[in-house]
Design a protein around this motif. Structure first.
Motif, PDB file in Angstrom:
ATOM      1  N   GLN A 118       6.569 -57.839  51.776  1.00 14.06           N
ATOM      2  CA  GLN A 118       6.844 -58.342  50.619  1.00 14.06           C
ATOM      3  C   GLN A 118       7.066 -57.080  49.704  1.00 14.06           C
ATOM      4  O   GLN A 118       6.577 -56.149  49.755  1.00 14.06           O
ATOM      5  CB  GLN A 118       5.646 -59.001  50.071  1.00 14.06           C
ATOM      6  CG  GLN A 118       5.219 -60.294  50.745  1.00 14.06           C
ATOM      7  CD  GLN A 118       6.461 -61.216  50.784  1.00 14.06           C
ATOM      8  OE1 GLN A 118       7.277 -61.418  49.814  1.00 14.06           O
ATOM      9  NE2 GLN A 118       6.582 -61.828  51.861  1.00 14.06           N
ATOM     10  N   PRO A 119       8.109 -57.152  48.467  1.00 13.16           N
ATOM     11  CA  PRO A 119       8.298 -56.183  47.660  1.00 13.16           C
ATOM     12  C   PRO A 119       7.019 -55.788  46.754  1.00 13.16           C
ATOM     13  O   PRO A 119       6.246 -56.649  46.568  1.00 13.16           O
ATOM     14  CB  PRO A 119       9.569 -56.769  46.798  1.00 13.16           C
ATOM     15  CG  PRO A 119       9.382 -58.188  46.811  1.00 13.16           C
ATOM     16  CD  PRO A 119       8.710 -58.353  48.210  1.00 13.16           C
ATOM     17  N   PHE A 120       6.959 -54.543  46.366  1.00 12.39           N
ATOM     18  CA  PHE A 120       5.820 -54.209  45.542  1.00 12.39           C
ATOM     19  C   PHE A 120       5.788 -54.713  44.134  1.00 12.39           C
ATOM     20  O   PHE A 120       5.170 -54.722  43.183  1.00 12.39           O
ATOM     21  CB  PHE A 120       5.985 -52.783  45.519  1.00 12.39           C
ATOM     22  CG  PHE A 120       5.300 -52.135  46.743  1.00 12.39           C
ATOM     23  CD1 PHE A 120       4.248 -52.482  47.540  1.00 12.39           C
ATOM     24  CD2 PHE A 120       6.115 -50.765  47.140  1.00 12.39           C
ATOM     25  CE1 PHE A 120       4.016 -52.004  48.685  1.00 12.39           C
ATOM     26  CE2 PHE A 120       5.568 -50.428  48.462  1.00 12.39           C
ATOM     27  CZ  PHE A 120       4.652 -50.946  49.313  1.00 12.39           C
ATOM     28  N   ARG A 121       7.115 -54.942  43.645  1.00 13.35           N
ATOM     29  CA  ARG A 121       7.405 -55.505  42.246  1.00 13.35           C
ATOM     30  C   ARG A 121       8.905 -56.239  42.628  1.00 13.35           C
ATOM     31  O   ARG A 121       9.450 -56.175  43.296  1.00 13.35           O
ATOM     32  CB  ARG A 121       7.671 -54.416  41.384  1.00 13.35           C
ATOM     33  CG  ARG A 121       8.778 -53.141  41.707  1.00 13.35           C
ATOM     34  CD  ARG A 121       8.805 -52.309  40.630  1.00 13.35           C
ATOM     35  NE  ARG A 121      10.240 -51.421  40.606  1.00 13.35           N
ATOM     36  CZ  ARG A 121      10.608 -50.590  39.680  1.00 13.35           C
ATOM     37  NH1 ARG A 121      10.057 -50.475  38.685  1.00 13.35           N
ATOM     38  NH2 ARG A 121      11.359 -49.934  39.964  1.00 13.35           N
ATOM     39  N   PRO A 122       8.915 -57.354  41.467  1.00 17.35           N
ATOM     40  CA  PRO A 122      10.097 -58.206  41.319  1.00 17.35           C
ATOM     41  C   PRO A 122      11.207 -57.213  41.231  1.00 17.35           C
ATOM     42  O   PRO A 122      11.383 -56.442  40.483  1.00 17.35           O
ATOM     43  CB  PRO A 122       9.838 -58.914  40.209  1.00 17.35           C
ATOM     44  CG  PRO A 122       8.937 -58.311  39.321  1.00 17.35           C
ATOM     45  CD  PRO A 122       8.159 -57.529  40.171  1.00 17.35           C
ATOM     46  N   LEU A 123      12.484 -58.078  41.744  1.00 15.38           N
ATOM     47  CA  LEU A 123      13.866 -57.139  41.710  1.00 15.38           C
ATOM     48  C   LEU A 123      14.251 -57.037  40.285  1.00 15.38           C
ATOM     49  O   LEU A 123      14.877 -56.107  39.811  1.00 15.38           O
ATOM     50  CB  LEU A 123      14.909 -57.753  42.365  1.00 15.38           C
ATOM     51  CG  LEU A 123      16.031 -57.300  42.768  1.00 15.38           C
ATOM     52  CD1 LEU A 123      16.036 -55.916  43.459  1.00 15.38           C
ATOM     53  CD2 LEU A 123      16.962 -58.067  43.325  1.00 15.38           C
ATOM     54  N   SER A 124      13.794 -58.005  39.245  1.00 16.96           N
ATOM     55  CA  SER A 124      14.076 -58.001  37.975  1.00 16.96           C
ATOM     56  C   SER A 124      13.514 -56.910  37.041  1.00 16.96           C
ATOM     57  O   SER A 124      13.971 -56.507  35.863  1.00 16.96           O
ATOM     58  CB  SER A 124      13.399 -59.527  37.203  1.00 16.96           C
ATOM     59  OG  SER A 124      12.075 -59.456  37.519  1.00 16.96           O
ATOM     60  N   ALA A 125      12.600 -56.188  37.720  1.00 19.03           N
ATOM     61  CA  ALA A 125      11.969 -54.818  37.123  1.00 19.03           C
ATOM     62  C   ALA A 125      12.904 -54.081  36.889  1.00 19.03           C
ATOM     63  O   ALA A 125      12.872 -53.044  35.928  1.00 19.03           O
ATOM     64  CB  ALA A 125      10.809 -54.641  37.874  1.00 19.03           C
ATOM     65  N   LEU A 126      13.826 -53.721  37.634  1.00 20.52           N
ATOM     66  CA  LEU A 126      15.237 -53.117  37.577  1.00 20.52           C
ATOM     67  C   LEU A 126      15.913 -53.269  36.128  1.00 20.52           C
ATOM     68  O   LEU A 126      16.409 -52.099  35.727  1.00 20.52           O
ATOM     69  CB  LEU A 126      16.320 -53.307  38.480  1.00 20.52           C
ATOM     70  CG  LEU A 126      15.744 -52.703  40.127  1.00 20.52           C
ATOM     71  CD1 LEU A 126      16.787 -53.245  41.116  1.00 20.52           C
ATOM     72  CD2 LEU A 126      15.505 -51.399  40.291  1.00 20.52           C
TER      73      LEU A 126
END
Length: 224
Positions: free
Chosen positions: A212-220
């Motif tokens: 799983q990703p460490f943080r959501p893609l929207s954090a970009l």
């Protein structure tokens, strides 16, 4: 001004306070939660929440061992640092009160933006205990511990034993550090009710696994 210079300048201008010699544990609750979430692939459930009574017993045993090594009585001091999100006080109140009943102090700070993280407060607390002349060991509980590296290395050079408690998946710098001790959180007896479902590139099942990703893609979007 570097960490080493800051500590010495502060120390020289501060009178020592008559307090017990201290083994200090600071617990970075937001970072530990982040690390657990990355391992679990979602928000930790009750079965995968750390048991602070187990952590307290481990800390008592560690301070007793340090007392024996140094030939003087070392008192453990433990503080959990956490953020309280807006509207989240009622949800977090039972957890905070449970920590205090176990014997942990709690430093709680409202989460109102990126600048309200508790990292600076944890660093300041460690420096305060050092400058009081009572610090004889420091333990930082953080998933990766990276924000504490410079200060811990400075304290080690001053003769203060330093330990990082975290997850080996995230704290590779500490796992192989020549002068800082690393302890994986799951190695503390009784700290989790169930074994963590840990999967890494070194122990993949034959059928493969989702990482799983460490943080959501929207954090970009907020990082621009």
């Amino acid at each position: 001004m570097g960490t080493h210079e800051f500590i010495h300048n502060y120390s020289e201008s501060s009178a020592a306070i008559e307090q017990p010699e201290t083994l200090l544990l600071v617990w970075d609750a937001p970072n530990i939660d982040m690390g657990l979430g990355a391992i679990l692939g979602g928000r930790p459930t009750a079965a995968f929440r750390p048991r602070f009574d187990a952590i307290g017993r481990w800390l008592l045993g560690h301070s007793a061992k340090l007392s024996e090594e140094l030939g003087s009585r070392i008192e453990p001091e433990a503080t959990v640092f956490t953020n309280i999100p807006q509207g989240g006080a009622d949800v977090m109140r039972p957890w905070v009160e449970a920590l205090r009943n176990v014997g942990f102090a709690v430093f709680a700070k409202p989460k109102v933006g990126e600048d309200s993280d508790v990292d600076p407060d944890m660093l300041a607390h460690i420096k305060r205990r050092f400058n009081e002349g009572i610090l004889h060991g420091v333990i930082v509980a953080s998933a990766d511990g990276q924000n504490f590296r410079e200060l811990l290395e400075t304290l080690v050079r001053e003769g203060i034993p330093a330990t990082v408690i975290g997850f080996h998946e995230h704290a590779s710098w500490a796992v192989g550090h020549p002068s800082i001790t690393f302890l994986d959180l799951e190695e503390i007896p009784g700290v989790f009710r169930e074994p963590l479902p840990r999967i890494s590139l070194d122990n993949l099942p034959t059928e493969g696994a989702w990482l799983q990703p460490f943080r959501p893609l929207s954090a970009l979007l907020s990082a621009r």
